[in-house]
Write a protein that holds these residues in place. Structure first.
Motif, PDB file in Angstrom:
ATOM      1  N   ILE A  44      -3.953   2.295  -9.531  1.00 43.96           N
ATOM      2  CA  ILE A  44      -5.057   1.470  -9.050  1.00 43.96           C
ATOM      3  C   ILE A  44      -5.752   0.770 -10.209  1.00 43.96           C
ATOM      4  CG2 ILE A  44      -7.326   1.553  -7.928  1.00 43.96           C
ATOM      5  CD1 ILE A  44      -6.219   3.737  -6.121  1.00 43.96           C
ATOM      6  N   ILE A  71      -6.040  -3.644  -2.256  1.00 42.61           N
ATOM      7  CA  ILE A  71      -5.513  -2.463  -2.940  1.00 42.61           C
ATOM      8  C   ILE A  71      -4.746  -1.588  -1.952  1.00 42.61           C
ATOM      9  CG2 ILE A  71      -6.152  -0.317  -4.112  1.00 42.61           C
ATOM     10  CD1 ILE A  71      -8.524  -1.842  -5.323  1.00 42.61           C
ATOM     11  N   ALA A  72      -5.359  -1.367  -0.773  1.00 41.91           N
ATOM     12  CA  ALA A  72      -4.707  -0.526   0.235  1.00 41.91           C
ATOM     13  C   ALA A  72      -3.367  -1.114   0.666  1.00 41.91           C
ATOM     14  CB  ALA A  72      -5.633  -0.372   1.444  1.00 41.91           C
ATOM     15  N   HIS A  97     -10.456   6.465  -4.330  1.00 42.10           N
ATOM     16  CA  HIS A  97      -9.872   6.423  -5.666  1.00 42.10           C
ATOM     17  C   HIS A  97     -10.732   5.600  -6.624  1.00 42.10           C
ATOM     18  CE1 HIS A  97      -6.197   8.588  -4.810  1.00 42.10           C
ATOM     19  NE2 HIS A  97      -5.953   7.821  -3.767  1.00 42.10           N
ATOM     20  N   ARG A 119     -10.856  -3.911  -1.587  1.00 44.94           N
ATOM     21  CA  ARG A 119     -10.335  -2.605  -1.195  1.00 44.94           C
ATOM     22  C   ARG A 119      -9.139  -2.769  -0.269  1.00 44.94           C
ATOM     23  NH1 ARG A 119     -15.054  -2.879  -4.087  1.00 44.94           N
ATOM     24  NH2 ARG A 119     -16.168  -0.872  -4.167  1.00 44.94           N
ATOM     25  N   ALA A 167      -8.572   3.618  -0.609  1.00 47.32           N
ATOM     26  CA  ALA A 167      -8.737   2.900  -1.877  1.00 47.32           C
ATOM     27  C   ALA A 167     -10.127   3.135  -2.444  1.00 47.32           C
ATOM     28  CB  ALA A 167      -8.483   1.405  -1.670  1.00 47.32           C
ATOM     29  N   ALA A 187      -8.661   0.943   3.935  1.00 52.17           N
ATOM     30  CA  ALA A 187      -9.379   0.616   2.701  1.00 52.17           C
ATOM     31  C   ALA A 187     -10.209   1.795   2.216  1.00 52.17           C
ATOM     32  CB  ALA A 187     -10.276  -0.601   2.930  1.00 52.17           C
TER      33      ALA A 187
END
Length: 227
Positions: free
Chosen positions: A14, A34-35, A49, A31, A46, A43
């Motif tokens: 990430i 990223i997911a 993290h 988010r 994400a 999300a």
């Protein structure tokens, strides 16, 4: 100097994704992005993290924005050190090509070219590797209309001169007497300049407006990078 916090494999993925997005576009991912890229179901995964990374001090989270992820100065130094290491491995054949001297543009007077000498506040010498494409100048961002793209008031936007843009690109545009930074959208009904902050309304460009594109955003420079 304190050792860098140890990251799990997923946290490292990430962090690398965030760093790569900022290097490539000047803006961090959302988010949801990223997911999607890492195959999370939502999300929220994400976000968990990202919170862990923030607790370890390798990123900073800005509340209330979909792209509210920033690299602190320590992480930026690590990014720059990695770039320098790559540069030593693949050194350019001619000295001086790895650095750029860029004018910083302040307020722009109506009707005059954006790079007119009277608009230049100062100049900066920056590593060319900071940018995916070579910029022609830096523009100081004023206001928070692009907040959710990670572009905040006072940031320095690296701009490459251009008169055309694709939908979705962040541009510097001149509309009447004003110069603005927005996301570009062209459709059959015309051009709109879109903010990245719900508190601001899109700007609809009418055929009667005096409009021109001044350039494309190719990166972002934080004050901590100039120290």
């Amino acid at each position: 100097m304190a050792d860098r916090p140890k990251l799990t494999e997923r946290q490292q993925q990430i962090f690398d994704l965030v760093r790569s997005a900022i290097e490539r576009t000047g803006a961090p991912p959302t988010r949801a992005e990223i997911a999607q890229q890492l195959g999370f179901r939502s999300a929220n995964a994400a976000e968990e993290h990202l919170q862990a990374l923030a607790r370890k001090g390798v990123i900073e989270l800005v509340g209330g924005t979909s792209r509210g992820i920033r690299l602190p100065s320590a992480a930026l130094r690590a990014v720059n050190e990695a770039r320098e290491a790559r540069g030593r491995q693949f050194s350019l054949p001619l000295p001086g090509l790895s650095q750029l001297t860029l004018p910083l543009i302040g307020r722009v007077a109506a009707g005059s070219p954006i790079l007119a000498q009277e608009h230049v506040d100062q100049t900066y010498v920056l590593e060319a590797s900071l940018f995916p494409r070579k910029p022609d100048y830096l523009l100081r961002v004023r206001g928070m209309s692009m907040r959710d793209a990670g572009i905040l008031d006072g940031d320095l936007l690296a701009v490459q001169k251009a008169s055309e843009a694709r939908n979705g690109q962040i541009v510097v545009a001149r509309l009447g007497d004003d110069v603005t930074v927005k996301r570009f959208e062209r459709s059959g009904s015309g051009i709109r300049l879109l903010p990245e902050n719900p508190e601001f309304e899109p700007i609809v460009v009418s055929p009667a407006d005096s409009f021109s594109l001044e350039g494309l955003a190719v990166g972002l420079v934080r004050n901590s990078m100039l120290m």
